[in-house]
Write a protein that holds these residues in place. Structure first.
Motif, PDB file in Angstrom:
ATOM      1  N   ARG A  14       0.829  -1.210   0.000  1.00 45.13           N
ATOM      2  CA  ARG A  14       0.000   0.000   0.000  1.00 45.13           C
ATOM      3  C   ARG A  14       0.865   1.263   0.000  1.00 45.13           C
ATOM      4  N   HIS A  15       2.052   1.156   0.608  1.00 47.80           N
ATOM      5  CA  HIS A  15       2.965   2.300   0.630  1.00 47.80           C
ATOM      6  C   HIS A  15       4.066   2.175  -0.417  1.00 47.80           C
ATOM      7  N   ALA A  16       3.906   1.231  -1.322  1.00 51.33           N
ATOM      8  CA  ALA A  16       4.843   1.026  -2.446  1.00 51.33           C
ATOM      9  C   ALA A  16       6.278   0.819  -1.964  1.00 51.33           C
ATOM     10  N   LEU A  17       6.438   0.007  -0.907  1.00 53.01           N
ATOM     11  CA  LEU A  17       7.763  -0.264  -0.371  1.00 53.01           C
ATOM     12  C   LEU A  17       8.266  -1.622  -0.852  1.00 53.01           C
ATOM     13  N   PRO A  18       9.532  -1.693  -1.252  1.00 50.18           N
ATOM     14  CA  PRO A  18      10.101  -2.954  -1.737  1.00 50.18           C
ATOM     15  C   PRO A  18      10.505  -3.871  -0.582  1.00 50.18           C
ATOM     16  N   GLU A  19      11.177  -4.943  -0.891  1.00 51.47           N
ATOM     17  CA  GLU A  19      11.581  -5.917   0.121  1.00 51.47           C
ATOM     18  C   GLU A  19      12.607  -5.331   1.086  1.00 51.47           C
ATOM     19  N   LYS A  20      13.491  -4.452   0.600  1.00 52.59           N
ATOM     20  CA  LYS A  20      14.536  -3.854   1.435  1.00 52.59           C
ATOM     21  C   LYS A  20      14.444  -2.331   1.377  1.00 52.59           C
ATOM     22  N   TYR A  21      14.628  -1.704   2.529  1.00 51.26           N
ATOM     23  CA  TYR A  21      14.663  -0.238   2.590  1.00 51.26           C
ATOM     24  C   TYR A  21      15.245   0.190   3.928  1.00 51.26           C
ATOM     25  N   PHE A  22      15.916   1.342   3.923  1.00 57.03           N
ATOM     26  CA  PHE A  22      16.373   1.971   5.154  1.00 57.03           C
ATOM     27  C   PHE A  22      15.264   2.892   5.658  1.00 57.03           C
ATOM     28  N   LEU A  23      15.193   3.048   6.975  1.00 54.40           N
ATOM     29  CA  LEU A  23      14.068   3.770   7.562  1.00 54.40           C
ATOM     30  C   LEU A  23      14.533   4.773   8.610  1.00 54.40           C
ATOM     31  N   PHE A  24      13.961   5.965   8.548  1.00 53.82           N
ATOM     32  CA  PHE A  24      14.088   6.959   9.614  1.00 53.82           C
ATOM     33  C   PHE A  24      12.696   7.246  10.152  1.00 53.82           C
ATOM     34  N   VAL A  25      12.552   7.329  11.486  1.00 54.15           N
ATOM     35  CA  VAL A  25      11.269   7.681  12.111  1.00 54.15           C
ATOM     36  C   VAL A  25      11.518   8.817  13.104  1.00 54.15           C
ATOM     37  N   GLY A  26      10.794   9.927  12.946  1.00 52.17           N
ATOM     38  CA  GLY A  26      10.930  11.035  13.882  1.00 52.17           C
ATOM     39  C   GLY A  26      10.420  12.329  13.286  1.00 52.17           C
ATOM     40  N   THR A  27      10.146  13.289  14.146  1.00 51.70           N
ATOM     41  CA  THR A  27       9.703  14.604  13.696  1.00 51.70           C
ATOM     42  C   THR A  27      10.812  15.279  12.899  1.00 51.70           C
ATOM     43  N   LEU A  28      10.445  15.955  11.826  1.00 50.36           N
ATOM     44  CA  LEU A  28      11.428  16.655  11.013  1.00 50.36           C
ATOM     45  C   LEU A  28      11.837  17.946  11.728  1.00 50.36           C
ATOM     46  N   GLN A  29      13.058  17.959  12.252  1.00 50.82           N
ATOM     47  CA  GLN A  29      13.575  19.110  12.979  1.00 50.82           C
ATOM     48  C   GLN A  29      15.098  19.034  12.958  1.00 50.82           C
ATOM     49  N   PRO A  30      15.800  20.150  13.220  1.00 54.83           N
ATOM     50  CA  PRO A  30      17.256  20.185  13.029  1.00 54.83           C
ATOM     51  C   PRO A  30      18.031  19.110  13.780  1.00 54.83           C
ATOM     52  N   ARG A  31      17.681  18.849  15.035  1.00 54.25           N
ATOM     53  CA  ARG A  31      18.507  17.910  15.805  1.00 54.25           C
ATOM     54  C   ARG A  31      18.382  16.473  15.314  1.00 54.25           C
ATOM     55  N   LYS A  32      17.397  16.186  14.495  1.00 51.78           N
ATOM     56  CA  LYS A  32      17.260  14.825  13.957  1.00 51.78           C
ATOM     57  C   LYS A  32      18.252  14.542  12.836  1.00 51.78           C
ATOM     58  N   ASN A  33      18.920  15.604  12.321  1.00 50.07           N
ATOM     59  CA  ASN A  33      20.048  15.401  11.407  1.00 50.07           C
ATOM     60  C   ASN A  33      19.624  14.757  10.081  1.00 50.07           C
ATOM     61  N   ILE A  34      18.449  15.108   9.601  1.00 52.99           N
ATOM     62  CA  ILE A  34      17.899  14.445   8.423  1.00 52.99           C
ATOM     63  C   ILE A  34      18.677  14.798   7.155  1.00 52.99           C
ATOM     64  N   ARG A  35      19.112  16.029   7.058  1.00 49.28           N
ATOM     65  CA  ARG A  35      19.866  16.406   5.860  1.00 49.28           C
ATOM     66  C   ARG A  35      21.141  15.563   5.723  1.00 49.28           C
ATOM     67  N   ARG A  36      21.868  15.369   6.835  1.00 47.56           N
ATOM     68  CA  ARG A  36      23.084  14.560   6.756  1.00 47.56           C
ATOM     69  C   ARG A  36      22.748  13.088   6.509  1.00 47.56           C
ATOM     70  N   LEU A  37      21.634  12.613   7.042  1.00 44.82           N
ATOM     71  CA  LEU A  37      21.200  11.249   6.749  1.00 44.82           C
ATOM     72  C   LEU A  37      20.991  11.072   5.250  1.00 44.82           C
ATOM     73  N   ILE A  38      20.326  12.038   4.627  1.00 44.04           N
ATOM     74  CA  ILE A  38      20.093  11.954   3.178  1.00 44.04           C
ATOM     75  C   ILE A  38      21.419  12.009   2.428  1.00 44.04           C
ATOM     76  N   ASP A  39      22.308  12.902   2.837  1.00 44.11           N
ATOM     77  CA  ASP A  39      23.629  12.979   2.200  1.00 44.11           C
ATOM     78  C   ASP A  39      24.360  11.643   2.319  1.00 44.11           C
ATOM     79  N   SER A  40      24.241  10.996   3.471  1.00 48.49           N
ATOM     80  CA  SER A  40      24.894   9.696   3.675  1.00 48.49           C
ATOM     81  C   SER A  40      24.319   8.653   2.731  1.00 48.49           C
ATOM     82  N   TYR A  41      23.009   8.637   2.653  1.00 48.95           N
ATOM     83  CA  TYR A  41      22.348   7.665   1.771  1.00 48.95           C
ATOM     84  C   TYR A  41      22.766   7.879   0.316  1.00 48.95           C
ATOM     85  N   LEU A  42      22.880   9.138  -0.106  1.00 49.09           N
ATOM     86  CA  LEU A  42      23.235   9.432  -1.499  1.00 49.09           C
ATOM     87  C   LEU A  42      24.695   9.108  -1.807  1.00 49.09           C
TER      88      LEU A  42
END
Length: 381
Positions: free
Chosen positions: A196-224
């Motif tokens: 239903r969410h179009a997710l494949p067999e394997k995926y990396f996951l982040f869970v949390g409110t989008l805010q600066p201390r969650k470090n999401i931008r660097r997580l995306i940079d790491s993934y890329l």
């Protein structure tokens, strides 16, 4: 019989807005267990928000006041107790402020739960509107507490430093994990949710409110930084509502600016979130600051490998059950993601260690330790 006034303002606000945050969950889980104690009379207290009926129906009365800010400011300025404190002291033995809204009730003891000291230790990460006034008031109100409860040794040290609370007035009581995270899900139901969410067999996951201390931008940079073939087969899935100082990330995620392999699912209902966490190749939580890090324990209970930061409270919570990374080193995070993806033995070891670690943290234990603090404050040990 202990008669305890129990702060439910944040829980009430969450229930009225349709989603429960960390403080709301903490309050709800303690209430569930406290209402079953015959030697405890629980009287919920809410400032500004009505508390909807609880499913168990055990709480018959809620003391509701118009707001918190005005009496707190008046009390701080005049050094007098909140209006009505005398009446409460006649019917209650103690107040537990679960939600950072700490009243002054004169001689009536107050136990205050402080999850962290982020507004004082990192003011750049919180709303700047009236920040100085709010922080000054918060410092003053914490001094009204007879005893402070916090959720990690790291947070205890932060509270000592930024609030000036003496060590002997602070008790560390870790959070618990809801039993639902341990429950197995049938393959049929798992497949239904992931499709239903179009997710494949394997995926990396982040869970949390989008805010600066969650470090999401660097997580995306790491993934890329991962090989393109891996990005094409193993997406990065971000689950979380927009918080503050996140407009650029929200805009980029909404426009798929990072490519189709970085997906934003926003908020998920509990059942869907359980399936999405259980189905993940790894939960990746490279936060810059956590007072505890409950998503780490929830992923452990779900049987999902975890990659998280080696700073603040996260190593205290995860111990050796997660891969610990430098949250400011994108290459270090990317390397850990590759290791979990490619080393099946490592992933299996992390699952086993995580499950053991999660079993040590129950809400029943949190409730028992909290009751012990009440008895300590009242001299009933």
């Amino acid at each position: 019989m202990m008669r305890v006034g129990f702060g439910v303002t944040v829980l009430a606000r969450c229930l009225n807005s349709g989603g429960i945050d960390g403080i709301g969950s903490y309050t709800r889980e303690l209430m569930k267990r406290f209402v079953a104690h015959d030697d405890l009379e629980l009287v919920p207290i809410s400032y500004g928000y009505p508390l909807p009926p609880m499913n168990d129906g055990a709480v018959q009365e809620v003391l509701q006041y118009r707001n918190y800010a005005v009496p707190a400011a008046l009390s701080a300025f005049t050094k007098t107790p909140f209006l009505g404190a005398g009446n409460l002291s006649k019917r209650l033995d103690l107040i537990h402020a679960t939600d950072h809204l700490i009243p002054s009730y004169g001689n009536l003891p107050v136990v205050a739960t402080l999850m962290d000291a982020i507004p004082l230790s990192h003011p750049e990460w919180v709303n700047s509107r009236f920040r100085g006034v709010k922080n000054a008031l918060w410092r003053r109100t914490v001094k009204w507490a007879s005893h402070v409860v916090t959720i990690s040794e790291y947070s205890k040290r932060e509270i000592e430093t930024h609030f000036g609370v003496a060590e002997e007035r602070i008790s560390v009581i870790p959070l618990g994990v809801d039993e639902r995270w341990f429950h197995p899900i049938t393959q049929e139901n798992m497949t239904y949710v992931l499709r239903r969410h179009a997710l494949p067999e394997k995926y990396f996951l982040f869970v949390g409110t989008l805010q600066p201390r969650k470090n999401i931008r660097r997580l995306i940079d790491s993934y890329l930084m991962l090989p393109k073939i891996i990005q094409s087969e193993v997406p990065l899935v971000i689950v979380g509502r927009p918080g503050w100082q996140c407009d650029d990330i929200v805009e980029a995620l909404g426009a798929c600016a990072y490519g189709t392999s970085v997906r934003w699912l926003k908020h998920l209902p509990d059942y869907d979130l359980l399936s999405v966490v259980k189905g993940a190749t790894a939960l990746v939580l490279p936060s810059l600051y956590e007072g505890f890090g409950l998503p780490v324990l929830e992923a452990f209970a779900a049987g999902t490998p975890v990659i998280t930061s080696n700073t603040t409270a996260l190593p205290e919570v995860a111990r050796d059950a997660a891969l610990l990374v430098d949250p400011e080193d994108a290459s270090n995070i990317a390397e850990a993601m590759l290791r979990v993806l490619e080393n099946l033995q490592l992933a299996d070891e992390l699952r086993k260690k995580g499950m053991v670690r999660a079993r040590l943290h129950t809400w029943d234990r949190t409730a028992r330790m909290t009751l012990d603090v009440y008895k300590l404050v009242l001299g009933r040990n």
